[in-house]
Design an enzyme around this catalytic site. Structure first.
Site, PDB file in Angstrom:
ATOM      1  N   ASP A  83      -2.720  95.163  16.392  1.00  0.00           N
ATOM      2  CA  ASP A  83      -3.592  94.839  15.259  1.00  0.00           C
ATOM      3  C   ASP A  83      -2.978  95.371  13.970  1.00  0.00           C
ATOM      4  O   ASP A  83      -2.074  96.203  13.995  1.00  0.00           O
ATOM      5  CB  ASP A  83      -4.990  95.447  15.457  1.00  0.00           C
ATOM      6  CG  ASP A  83      -4.968  96.958  15.577  1.00  0.00           C
ATOM      7  OD1 ASP A  83      -4.064  97.492  16.277  1.00  0.00           O
ATOM      8  OD2 ASP A  83      -5.824  97.626  14.983  1.00  0.00           O
ATOM      9  N   GLU A 151      -6.068  99.617  17.191  1.00  0.00           N
ATOM     10  CA  GLU A 151      -5.728 101.000  16.841  1.00  0.00           C
ATOM     11  C   GLU A 151      -6.379 101.393  15.527  1.00  0.00           C
ATOM     12  O   GLU A 151      -6.889 102.504  15.369  1.00  0.00           O
ATOM     13  CB  GLU A 151      -4.207 101.137  16.728  1.00  0.00           C
ATOM     14  CG  GLU A 151      -3.726 102.581  16.617  1.00  0.00           C
ATOM     15  CD  GLU A 151      -3.505 103.072  15.194  1.00  0.00           C
ATOM     16  OE1 GLU A 151      -3.170 104.253  15.043  1.00  0.00           O
ATOM     17  OE2 GLU A 151      -3.675 102.314  14.238  1.00  0.00           O
TER      18      GLU A 151
END
Ligand SMILES: [Zn+2]
Length: 487
Positions: A83, A151
């Protein structure tokens, strides 16, 4: 709008690294919306006859057998998160959920036009893909390339990582920001929510207290501070607006005397992982005490300017008339409890590491003071919520510090909600993979040594290390300065 990725990568080596990085910039991948990039990774694996496995939260591992003499070696885990932080210039029309990034090359830099580039951690993911696509003759150990989700908004991929995904006990995390740096530790953390119920009472009217005039409402505002990340900036001596505002309020209270002031309300700070930049208090002062209170506030401002000087050049402390009528105030004993709590809570670096010079081992941040919305307080009462964030490289030190906060808050009459902690990663300077990484770095840096450090913030390594006991890890990489850590 078509992305102008054209030839920005022309001539860059190693070519596979940049080819995969370019692919990643063309696939939307905000946190919690990683399905398209996961499909890209699965297609990548399938087209190369590499096996992959995914866990329930979405984390994906792609495995490559050892080759070129490395067939019998122990497996190595290569890890990055898929991400990215999505931020853009306010005027730009860009939908991160659907649109590819528009790239440009400026000198030696690859940039995205008006948006974050996602080099954090796209470059790490691209490096893993480049390794996975090495020819069969390459000398490589068995690889387990782990791609974690989400994350940036809470490390939830790492938290929910299935223990079945990995067999290796040596790991390279590729989420560090700068070339020539090796990270070997990070802090764990845990939040606390301290709930204080205060009694409200009517504002004393003129003549209720002998010799006192009416109470006049003022707003006390402390602001202009630098704030910053509650981990990365905690050792810089920046001011905490809540604590400094409480100090000014205490000085005003002392100048007014017990019957010369009342607290109408207070608040400040915002995000749990930020140092409070602004705080306010609604202060009611007996008319005849106003000159003394104004002088006391000015004296605090002079003191703070002397103490914080160049660290906080923008610091302001203002006492201004508050035009709106005030009918209810906080009972004096409860005002005293609230002020004592705000001033007594630990804030800043509490201890430094013995292993890494200059690194904060344990810290705490008084993040915010707000009125709690739920559960709603009893009639005639108000509930305040004070949020603290504590970090440490050492889990026992984290909990010991949280014990101190809990004890203090209970003495102040608070209900304490102790948030779930996430684990830290204690530096191991004897680590085998660290020694090997430093040797390799020395070669590519032309004999210069890489810098070994640790970060006073959360990394996925802390969580992964707890799930796989004995995991020997380093964090290296090139994730650039766009990294905004949410923990
Ligand atoms: Zn990152």
């Amino acid at each position: 709008m078509p992305a102008a990725t054209g030839d920005v990568f022309a001539g860059l080596e190693p070519a596979p690294l940049w080819r995969y990085f370019k692919d990643l910039t063309q696939i939307p991948r905000p946190s919690k919306h990683e399905e398209r990039v996961l499909q890209y990774l699965k297609d990548f694996a399938s087209s190369r006859q590499l096996s992959w496995q995914q866990d329930a939260v979405g984390n994906l591992v792609i495995r490559r057998p050892g080759s070129g003499g490395g067939e019998a070696a122990l497996p190595v885990v290569i890890q990055g998160h898929i991400d990215m932080v999505c931020e853009k210039e306010p005027s730009l029309n860009h939908d991160f959920l659907t649109m590819p990034l528009s790239l440009e090359r400026r000198g030696d830099w690859i940039k995205a036009r008006g948006t974050t580039l996602g080099a954090d951690n796209g470059i790490g993911v691209a490096a893993a893909l480049a390794l996975l696509s090495c020819p069969p003759s390459a000398t490589l150990p068995p690889l387990e390339c782990l791609f974690t989700v989400d994350e940036e908004t809470g490390l939830t991929g790492a938290f929910q990582l299935s223990p079945e995904l990995l067999t290796g006990r040596t790991m390279l995390n590729l989420d560090t920001e700068d070339w020539g740096e090796v990270f070997v530790g990070c802090t764990g953390g845990g939040d606390m929510n301290l709930l204080m119920d205060v009694a409200l009472e009517p504002l004393p009217q003129r003549g209720e207290q002998p010799g006192q005039g009416p109470m006049v409402a003022h707003m006390l505002h402390l602001g202009g501070l630098r704030g910053g990340h509650s981990g990365l900036n905690i050792a810089e001596g920046r001011g905490n607006a809540l604590q400094l505002m409480a100090r000014a309020l205490a000085a005003a209270a002392a100048a007014a005397g017990p019957d010369g002031w009342r607290l109408g309300g207070a608040g400040g700070g915002d995000k749990r992982n930020a140092i409070a930049r602004d705080a306010w208090a609604l202060l009611l002062v007996a008319e005849d005490k106003q000159p003394a209170v104004v002088a006391a506030v000015q004296a605090v401002l002079d003191d703070l300017r002397a103490e914080y000087g160049s660290v906080e050049p923008g610091l302001t402390l203002r006492l201004e008339p508050h035009p709106e009528p005030v009918s209810e105030v906080v009972a004096p004993a409860d005002s005293a409890r609230l002020l004592a709590l705000l001033r007594g809570l630990p804030h800043g670096p509490l201890r430094f590491s013995q292993d890494v010079a200059g690194l904060v081992e344990t810290s705490s941040n008084v993040a915010s003071l707000k009125e709690a919305e739920s559960p709603s307080p009893a009639p005639g009462r108000r509930r305040y919520s004070v949020v603290t964030t504590t970090r440490s490289l050492l889990d026992p030190a984290l909990e010991a510090t949280r014990d101190v906060i809990q004890g203090l808050a209970q003495l102040a009459g608070c209900e304490v909600i102790r948030g779930r902690a996430y684990p830290g990663w204690r530096p191991n300077l004897e680590s085998s993979v660290l020694k090997l990484t430093l040797e390799e770095y020395r070669e590519v840096l032309g004999g210069r040594d890489a810098k070994v450090g640790a970060i006073h913030a959360g990394l996925e390594c802390g969580i992964i290390g707890t799930k796989f006991p004995g995991m020997d890890m380093v964090s290296i990489g090139l994730s650039t300065s766009t990294h905004i850590r949410m923990t």
